[in-house]
Design an enzyme around this catalytic site. Structure first.
Site, PDB file in Angstrom:
ATOM      1  N   ASP A 162       0.924  -1.176  -0.048  1.00  0.00           N
ATOM      2  CA  ASP A 162       0.096  -0.156   0.112  1.00  0.00           C
ATOM      3  C   ASP A 162       0.968   1.265   0.005  1.00  0.00           C
ATOM      4  O   ASP A 162       1.373   1.514   1.000  1.00  0.00           O
ATOM      5  CB  ASP A 162      -0.988  -0.212   1.314  1.00  0.00           C
ATOM      6  CG  ASP A 162      -1.954   1.243   1.264  1.00  0.00           C
ATOM      7  OD1 ASP A 162      -2.064   1.714   0.176  1.00  0.00           O
ATOM      8  OD2 ASP A 162      -2.063   1.588   2.385  1.00  0.00           O
ATOM      9  N   GLU A 197      -1.532  -1.337  -4.791  1.00  0.00           N
ATOM     10  CA  GLU A 197      -2.918  -0.760  -4.954  1.00  0.00           C
ATOM     11  C   GLU A 197      -2.524   0.353  -5.766  1.00  0.00           C
ATOM     12  O   GLU A 197      -1.706   1.075  -5.647  1.00  0.00           O
ATOM     13  CB  GLU A 197      -3.451  -0.314  -3.624  1.00  0.00           C
ATOM     14  CG  GLU A 197      -4.712   0.216  -3.743  1.00  0.00           C
ATOM     15  CD  GLU A 197      -5.423   0.680  -2.527  1.00  0.00           C
ATOM     16  OE1 GLU A 197      -6.483   1.263  -2.608  1.00  0.00           O
ATOM     17  OE2 GLU A 197      -4.831   0.368  -1.419  1.00  0.00           O
ATOM     18  N   ASP A 222      -2.426   1.026   7.202  1.00  0.00           N
ATOM     19  CA  ASP A 222      -1.635   0.643   6.216  1.00  0.00           C
ATOM     20  C   ASP A 222      -1.456  -0.557   5.907  1.00  0.00           C
ATOM     21  O   ASP A 222      -1.359  -1.281   4.756  1.00  0.00           O
ATOM     22  CB  ASP A 222      -0.390   1.517   5.945  1.00  0.00           C
ATOM     23  CG  ASP A 222      -0.850   3.084   6.312  1.00  0.00           C
ATOM     24  OD1 ASP A 222      -0.992   4.108   5.308  1.00  0.00           O
ATOM     25  OD2 ASP A 222      -0.786   3.345   7.526  1.00  0.00           O
TER      26      ASP A 222
END
Length: 165
Positions: free
Chosen positions: A7, A67, A140
């Protein structure tokens, strides 16, 4: 198969590593690589780069999933996060492992069955799917585990579609 989910950010890089065996997904590790506001921007980028390299060397993933970035407002933040993502992607690319990318909606759909799931739903499903007693923290890290779960659940035949080319 071992998947490293990332992420990306420039202040915090979330990571989650899962092992996949058939339909079974188990967590190996998760956490963050963090930078501080006291560091110069180039120092922060270097920390993200080196942290990603260390993760890849330590855990030796078979696939690395990201992502996709989405920003609706703040262009200054978007540029910094994109820069961070660039060095993270470079470090991952140098490993020779396949890199894959998923949208937030694809990740939510894979993890919860709802492409519009909220953060709380996502975190709870990550906890349940991985058999964890508590929701992974910080957010996160939970998000990165969601990315890894998404990649694991897509299936080998469909993964080629998400390969970063």
């Amino acid at each position: 198969m071992r998947v490293l989910g990332l992420d990306p950010g420039y202040a915090i890089l979330g990571y989650g590593i899962v092992d996949v065996s058939g339909s079974r997904i188990s967590v190996v590790d998760y956490g963050t690589v963090e930078t501080t506001p006291q560091q110069t921007f180039p120092e922060r980028l270097e920390r993200l780069y080196l942290g990603t390299r260390q993760l890849v060397e330590l855990f030796r993933p078979d696939a690395i999933a990201f992502e996709e970035l989405f920003f609706a407002r703040n262009t200054t933040t978007a540029l910094k996060v994109a820069s961070g993502r660039g060095v993270i992607m470079l470090a991952a690319q140098q490993s020779g492992v396949g890199l894959f990318e998923y949208t937030p909606m694809q990740i939510k759909l894979a993890v919860t069955g709802n492409g519009h799931a909220d953060k709380v739903q996502m975190q709870e499903m990550v906890r349940l799917l991985l058999g964890l007693k508590v929701i992974p923290r910080p957010d996160d890290a939970a998000d990165a585990l969601g990315v890894a779960i998404c990649h694991a659940s897509v299936g080998e035949a469909a993964q080629e579609e998400f390969l970063i080319k």
